[in-house]
Design a protein around this motif. Structure first.
Motif, PDB file in Angstrom:
ATOM      1  N   ILE A 274       2.674   5.946  -3.012  1.00 37.92           N
ATOM      2  CA  ILE A 274       3.752   6.726  -3.636  1.00 37.92           C
ATOM      3  C   ILE A 274       3.485   6.885  -5.125  1.00 37.92           C
ATOM      4  O   ILE A 274       3.585   7.983  -5.699  1.00 37.92           O
ATOM      5  CB  ILE A 274       5.118   6.057  -3.383  1.00 37.92           C
ATOM      6  N   ASP A 275       3.127   5.786  -5.764  1.00 37.99           N
ATOM      7  CA  ASP A 275       2.844   5.803  -7.202  1.00 37.99           C
ATOM      8  C   ASP A 275       1.711   6.767  -7.525  1.00 37.99           C
ATOM      9  O   ASP A 275       1.808   7.586  -8.449  1.00 37.99           O
ATOM     10  CB  ASP A 275       2.503   4.384  -7.658  1.00 37.99           C
ATOM     11  N   ARG A 276       0.638   6.701  -6.752  1.00 34.31           N
ATOM     12  CA  ARG A 276      -0.535   7.523  -7.069  1.00 34.31           C
ATOM     13  C   ARG A 276      -0.311   8.998  -6.738  1.00 34.31           C
ATOM     14  O   ARG A 276      -0.835   9.873  -7.434  1.00 34.31           O
ATOM     15  CB  ARG A 276      -1.762   6.963  -6.356  1.00 34.31           C
ATOM     16  N   ILE A 277       0.442   9.269  -5.717  1.00 31.24           N
ATOM     17  CA  ILE A 277       0.764  10.667  -5.412  1.00 31.24           C
ATOM     18  C   ILE A 277       1.639  11.256  -6.518  1.00 31.24           C
ATOM     19  O   ILE A 277       1.387  12.355  -7.026  1.00 31.24           O
ATOM     20  CB  ILE A 277       1.456  10.785  -4.040  1.00 31.24           C
ATOM     21  N   LEU A 278       2.670  10.514  -6.918  1.00 26.88           N
ATOM     22  CA  LEU A 278       3.572  11.020  -7.956  1.00 26.88           C
ATOM     23  C   LEU A 278       2.898  11.076  -9.322  1.00 26.88           C
ATOM     24  O   LEU A 278       3.342  11.803 -10.214  1.00 26.88           O
ATOM     25  CB  LEU A 278       4.827  10.146  -8.029  1.00 26.88           C
ATOM     26  N   GLY A 279       1.820  10.333  -9.479  1.00 24.56           N
ATOM     27  CA  GLY A 279       1.105  10.331 -10.754  1.00 24.56           C
ATOM     28  C   GLY A 279       0.043  11.403 -10.862  1.00 24.56           C
ATOM     29  O   GLY A 279      -0.656  11.474 -11.877  1.00 24.56           O
ATOM     30  N   MET A 280      -0.081  12.249  -9.858  1.00 21.02           N
ATOM     31  CA  MET A 280      -1.119  13.282  -9.877  1.00 21.02           C
ATOM     32  C   MET A 280      -0.841  14.331 -10.950  1.00 21.02           C
ATOM     33  O   MET A 280       0.305  14.660 -11.228  1.00 21.02           O
ATOM     34  CB  MET A 280      -1.243  13.940  -8.496  1.00 21.02           C
TER      35      MET A 280
ATOM     36  N   ILE B 150       4.472  -2.877  -6.799  1.00 24.21           N
ATOM     37  CA  ILE B 150       5.817  -2.395  -6.460  1.00 24.21           C
ATOM     38  C   ILE B 150       6.577  -2.040  -7.735  1.00 24.21           C
ATOM     39  O   ILE B 150       7.248  -0.999  -7.811  1.00 24.21           O
ATOM     40  CB  ILE B 150       6.575  -3.458  -5.642  1.00 24.21           C
ATOM     41  N   MET B 151       6.457  -2.884  -8.746  1.00 28.28           N
ATOM     42  CA  MET B 151       7.147  -2.597 -10.003  1.00 28.28           C
ATOM     43  C   MET B 151       6.601  -1.325 -10.644  1.00 28.28           C
ATOM     44  O   MET B 151       7.351  -0.542 -11.229  1.00 28.28           O
ATOM     45  CB  MET B 151       6.977  -3.791 -10.957  1.00 28.28           C
ATOM     46  N   ARG B 152       5.326  -1.099 -10.496  1.00 27.54           N
ATOM     47  CA  ARG B 152       4.729   0.125 -11.039  1.00 27.54           C
ATOM     48  C   ARG B 152       5.261   1.360 -10.323  1.00 27.54           C
ATOM     49  O   ARG B 152       5.524   2.394 -10.949  1.00 27.54           O
ATOM     50  CB  ARG B 152       3.212   0.045 -10.902  1.00 27.54           C
ATOM     51  N   ALA B 153       5.455   1.268  -9.001  1.00 30.35           N
ATOM     52  CA  ALA B 153       6.017   2.394  -8.256  1.00 30.35           C
ATOM     53  C   ALA B 153       7.443   2.676  -8.714  1.00 30.35           C
ATOM     54  O   ALA B 153       7.854   3.841  -8.853  1.00 30.35           O
ATOM     55  CB  ALA B 153       5.981   2.102  -6.758  1.00 30.35           C
TER      56      ALA B 153
ATOM     57  N   TYR C 239       0.837  -1.207   0.000  1.00 30.97           N
ATOM     58  CA  TYR C 239       0.000   0.000   0.000  1.00 30.97           C
ATOM     59  C   TYR C 239       0.869   1.254   0.000  1.00 30.97           C
ATOM     60  O   TYR C 239       0.527   2.258  -0.635  1.00 30.97           O
ATOM     61  CB  TYR C 239      -0.932   0.007   1.206  1.00 30.97           C
ATOM     62  N   SER C 240       1.981   1.213   0.689  1.00 29.84           N
ATOM     63  CA  SER C 240       2.892   2.359   0.684  1.00 29.84           C
ATOM     64  C   SER C 240       3.410   2.618  -0.719  1.00 29.84           C
ATOM     65  O   SER C 240       3.474   3.772  -1.174  1.00 29.84           O
ATOM     66  CB  SER C 240       4.060   2.104   1.644  1.00 29.84           C
ATOM     67  N   ALA C 241       3.777   1.539  -1.418  1.00 26.05           N
ATOM     68  CA  ALA C 241       4.259   1.674  -2.797  1.00 26.05           C
ATOM     69  C   ALA C 241       3.164   2.226  -3.699  1.00 26.05           C
ATOM     70  O   ALA C 241       3.404   3.109  -4.540  1.00 26.05           O
ATOM     71  CB  ALA C 241       4.743   0.324  -3.312  1.00 26.05           C
ATOM     72  N   VAL C 242       1.931   1.710  -3.535  1.00 24.73           N
ATOM     73  CA  VAL C 242       0.812   2.189  -4.350  1.00 24.73           C
ATOM     74  C   VAL C 242       0.548   3.666  -4.079  1.00 24.73           C
ATOM     75  O   VAL C 242       0.300   4.448  -5.003  1.00 24.73           O
ATOM     76  CB  VAL C 242      -0.452   1.350  -4.069  1.00 24.73           C
TER      77      VAL C 242
END
Length: 976
Positions: free
Chosen positions: A522-528, A573-576, A517-520
């Motif tokens: 991070i990914d979603r915040i950086l993808g904003m 994780i790979m997506r992050a 969830y932490s990785a997800v």
């Protein structure tokens, strides 16, 4: 093939052998070869009636027959049709009688086969099917009725997902005229038998299986529109449905966690009344009664897993009712709202033991259920949907009711966190439910409940849990991360930037779900994204954390295990990793070699068994991002990347890892493009001949990527290719692609690149000029499609726009004329000009406008007879096209971004890497605005005495002249 004992024995033998791994391949080959024989499908059916044949063999025969029908029945009358017409007739004659005589396990397979046949033939080619099914219904053998109803449901349920059309309504009307009355009679008869069998468990279970199919068919027949028969008999149908929604009989109780017959019937009834509440509310006179009944049912239903589907569908029904404006009066009473909130919603919001077990025992499934919506039919998600429905009309009282409950649960948690941690989970889950009014997977919550303070909750309840080094339970930490992730759009960039190091710390938590969830998050915040679809976070924003984030994430992958399946399991994780790499830009360069080493190691393992397409895609997207960033660094870094990638790539190509090859070709093309302006490296030179082998081009997934790679070669070493005898091989690929309706656009891409880069003198000297162009009018005359004519027009426009010294407009016209006199004029008038006014992308309109304008300006042939009469139409149709086009002539600032594979139309065969540029350079860019280019060209030509000036001055309509004057900006230049 006759259905004699010898053939039946042989068929049974080969079907038995398909169950044995040692003999499976040979048996399957024999059966596949026998499929075209007349009588083969009849033999499969007859085998099901032979008493001496083993049940496993009969089942194999039933499954084989179903798959045979699925594969071959739609080919009726086609050249490759393997089913003889007599067999088709006989199958339809015997299949229903055979189906109802079989045991249920075989009955299901044949029933599905009948439904597949009906998909193709019913009703037009199988007019008596419904009559046959109705004739088999009886009040004696309800096992027969089960088979008949199962078949009817298999046929009718396809209507649920079909678009409304006159043909669809005609089919439904055809069925209703024959089926509706017997259907009601059967419903009533089953109802009477249930009443008289209330103490007979065996009969009850059979009758309720029939009743379940009746309710499913009820939905099928009503799913598109309310039939007149059902409207006329509404009271009777609703009486029966309501009766069994509240029906109880201890003999029907199921002893395990699986829903029993009674639960399935009630769930199906909830689906029916939700359909009526949603589509036929005006005719649903008993809606208030059903609403009250469902509320009571949900309040009285226990938390046992066997009731999950019933409860969730009951909640869906209430959600539909509460959202409807005309139904608001049913919920306006505060006492009613309080009952729904406390007795219906709250019990289904609470975390259950099964949720905990899933969290611990199958964490990846727990994550996918939550993040990908596969929990949409769970109690918790359905309860949240009901809350959102209540908020539409009753936001203030509902918020007040739930806030009181939340406060109580938070107090309980603070009194004894170790013992009452579930209270925090319920409180925060409920807080998220009542705080969000609308949301989307891409952006999170987009609008919030004005009566719920979002930021104070984040600061007082969420942030402390995120910052705490320990939690009483990992689910608590996951709840906090989920709140941050869902409400990210409502939180300032400053706050978000401050939580990145906190999330980095959480990557080291031992819980699989927590660190994922932490990785997800991070990914979603950086993808904003922000206005203009630009990334909210710039490379410099994450610069301090790039190295530590990547090290932590790669470390998590290494903890997964050594098998390909385990390493590729966690695509989140790979997506992050991919997201950080894409955004990191130049901040990534110091670590590029280390990142690539990690990726090479991962590739080496997962290529042994590519089990997770998403994970694979993110790996290659990350590699492509590294290559893109490296192009901004030093040449030495590019060489290092190539050295590290060539080993894994060659292994993938040698092992023929089909899933990875399209990705490898795309990245090789990307790397090769970095060598533009220099000599083709030996490593790429030696790779070229194998790329032209026929076998590689047989895989559809390879074609787009291979064409892109060949275009990269042509951009660097066109003369080398032509002088080393490779032009025929390139043209061989072009020939293969251009005749294919599936791949012809790639044939045009390859040919365009050949003609753009290879001097045309090589085509002429090696005798390929005429034959290369010949394939185009041949295809137009034999297999013209809308796509091909569009691509042909774009192809000609590109050649004209390029205006190469050795392949100008007049040369192009001459080549077509050498094939057949008058050919080019015919193609231009009948194929090209009509394309101008069709709908197309702005880039295509630009290319055509510039290309055709260049033809008008530069072609001497087109300025003489018989082409002069085409000038007015050409210009005026170009103007029509330009008037519908919006061109953005400003250069776009490059930004590193990533679009989800799903958003790109994710496919297993070929998925384009988003980071790799999809378009080569625009050959028309230097000509500026195509409208001005056309107007200036015609202004100049009209000023030069001659037949062209005459045509322009006298042949254009006043409206066309006005438009051209507008394009010129009313300057000194004029058209006349």
């Amino acid at each position: 093939m006759e259905a004699n004992e010898q053939n039946l024995a042989a068929l049974a033998h080969y079907l038995e052998n398909t169950l044995n791994p040692a003999s499976r391949k040979e048996a399957e080959q024999f059966l596949a070869g026998a499929e075209a024989n007349q009588g083969f499908p009849i033999l499969l059916l007859r085998l099901l009636t032979v008493p001496s044949v083993a049940e496993t063999t009969k089942f194999s025969s039933a499954v084989y027959f179903k798959n045979y029908v699925k594969k071959h029945w739609p080919n009726d009358g086609a050249p490759d049709d393997k089913i003889h017409q007599d067999d088709r007739t006989n199958i339809k004659r015997i299949c229903v009688d055979l189906m109802i005589a079989l045991p249920q396990k075989l009955q299901i397979q044949i029933s599905e086969a009948i439904a597949l046949i009906a998909d193709c033939d019913f009703p037009d080619k199988w007019l008596d099917l419904v009559d046959i099914l109705v004739s088999k219904l009886n009040m004696v053998d309800f096992n027969v009725n089960i088979g008949v109803l199962q078949t009817a449901h298999s046929i009718f349920k396809r209507w649920r997902s079909q678009f409304r059309s006159n043909a669809l309504f005609a089919d439904i009307k055809f069925v209703l005229e024959r089926f509706a009355a017997p259907f009601l009679q059967l419903f009533q008869a089953v109802d009477s038998l249930i009443d008289s069998s209330k103490a007979d468990e065996k009969n009850l279970r059979v009758l309720f299986e029939v009743l379940y199919l009746i309710t499913e068919i009820f939905y099928d027949l009503n799913c598109q529109d309310l039939p007149e028969f059902f409207e006329d008999n509404h009271a009777e149908f609703m009486r029966l449905l309501h009766k069994y929604l509240v029906y109880q009989n201890p003999l029907l109780a199921s002893s395990d966690d699986e829903a029993g017959h009674l639960e399935k019937v009630k769930t199906s009834i909830c689906e029916i009344i939700q359909l009526y509440a949603d589509r036929y509310a005006d005719d649903f006179k008993t809606l208030p009664n059903f609403t009250e009944t469902v509320c009571g049912l949900l309040a009285a239903t226990s938390s046992e897993a066997k009731y999950d589907s019933l409860v969730s569908h009951g909640l869906f029904f209430l959600t539909t009712v509460v959202k409807a404006t005309e139904s608001r009066t049913l919920f306006q009473n505060v006492a009613v709202l309080q009952t729904i909130c406390e007795k219906v919603i709250l019990p289904n919001i609470e975390l259950r033991d099964s949720d905990e077990e899933l969290f611990e025992d199958d964490p990846i499934d727990y994550i996918r259920q939550d993040l990908e919506g596969s929990d949409s039919h769970t109690r918790r998600r359905a309860a949240v949907d009901l809350i959102r429905g209540l908020l539409e009309h009753f936001a203030q009282p509902v918020t007040k009711l739930f806030t009181q409950y939340i406060d109580v649960q938070i107090q309980k948690y603070n009194q004894n966190r170790q013992q009452n941690w579930k209270s925090y989970d319920s409180a925060l889950y409920l807080t998220m439910a009542i705080s969000a009014k609308t949301s989307s997977a891409q952006t999170g919550v987009t609008s919030v409940n004005e009566y719920m303070p979002m930021l104070p909750v984040f600061e007082s309840q969420v942030l402390p849990e995120l910052q705490s080094p320990t939690s009483v339970h990992p689910i608590i930490r996951v709840d906090a991360i989920k709140y941050l992730m869902d409400f990210r759009s409502q939180i300032s960039k400053t706050h978000l930037q401050a939580v990145i190091p906190i999330l980095l710390t959480n990557l080291s938590q031992p819980s699989y779900v927590v660190y994922t969830y932490s990785a997800v998050c991070i990914d979603r915040i950086l993808g904003m994204r922000v206005a203009g679809n630009r990334s909210l976070f710039r490379p410099e924003d994450i610069s301090p954390y790039v190295k530590d984030l990547l090290m932590a994430l790669f470390g998590l992958l290494s903890r997964a295990g050594t098998s390909p399946e385990k390493i590729a399991e966690n695509d989140y994780i790979m997506r992050a990793i991919m997201r950080i790499t894409v955004i990191g830009s130049k901040e990534i360069l110091p670590y590029a070699a280390d990142i690539l080493a990690q990726l090479s190691s991962i590739l080496a393992v997962i290529s042994q068994n590519p089990s997770n397409p998403k994970f694979n895609h993110y790996v290659f997207e990350t590699v492509a991002a590294l290559v893109k960033h490296a192009s901004r660094g030093s040449a030495a870094l590019v060489q290092q990347l190539e050295a590290n990638l060539f080993g894994p790539f060659q292994a993938i190509l040698q092992q023929d890892v089909a899933e990875f090859m399209p990705y490898v070709f795309q990245i090789l093309s990307q790397l090769l493009d970095l060598h533009r302006g220099s000599v083709l490296p030996e490593s790429y030179k030696s790779m070229l001949p194998p790329l032209l082998q026929h076998s590689l081009w047989e895989s559809q997934g390879n074609v787009p990527a291979l064409v892109s790679l060949l275009r990269s070669y042509l951009g660097i070493a066109p003369v080398l290719i032509a002088e080393n005898g490779m032009l025929p091989h390139f043209l061989g690929v072009y020939n293969k692609l251009i005749v294919s309706k599936l791949n012809d656009q790639y044939g045009f891409e390859l040919l365009s690149s050949l003609l753009e880069n290879v001097p045309f003198t090589y085509f002429e000297s090696q005798g390929f000029a005429k034959s290369t162009f010949f394939l185009l009018p041949k295809r137009l005359s034999t297999a013209k499609t809308a796509k091909f004519t569009k691509e042909f027009t774009k192809f000609l426009s590109l050649l004209f726009a390029l205006n190469k010294p050795d392949l100008g407009a007049d040369k192009v016209i001459s080549v077509f004329e050498s094939i057949q006199p008058g050919l080019f004029r015919s193609l231009f008038e009948n194929i090209v000009i009509p394309e101008f006014t069709l709908d197309m992308l702005p880039a295509d309109k630009r290319l055509i406008a510039v290309g055709m304008t260049t033809l008008l300006v530069n072609s001497k042939i087109f300025s003489t007879e018989p082409y002069l009469p085409l000038w007015p139409r050409t210009v005026q149709d170009l103007l029509k096209m330009l008037e519908t086009a919006i061109f953005d002539n400003k250069p776009q600032e490059e930004e590193d971004s990533y679009i989800d594979a799903e958003d790109m139309g994710y496919q297993n065969t070929f998925t384009r890497l988003n980071v790799v540029p999809t378009q080569k350079r625009d050959p028309t860019a230097h000509l500026g605005d195509p409208k001005l280019y056309l107007a200036q060209a015609l202004s100049s030509l009209s000023a030069q005495p001659g037949p062209v000036a005459t045509v322009i001055q006298s042949g254009l309509s006043p409206d066309a002249v006005t438009l051209l004057q507008q394009y010129l900006g009313h300057g000194a230049q004029t058209i006349r």
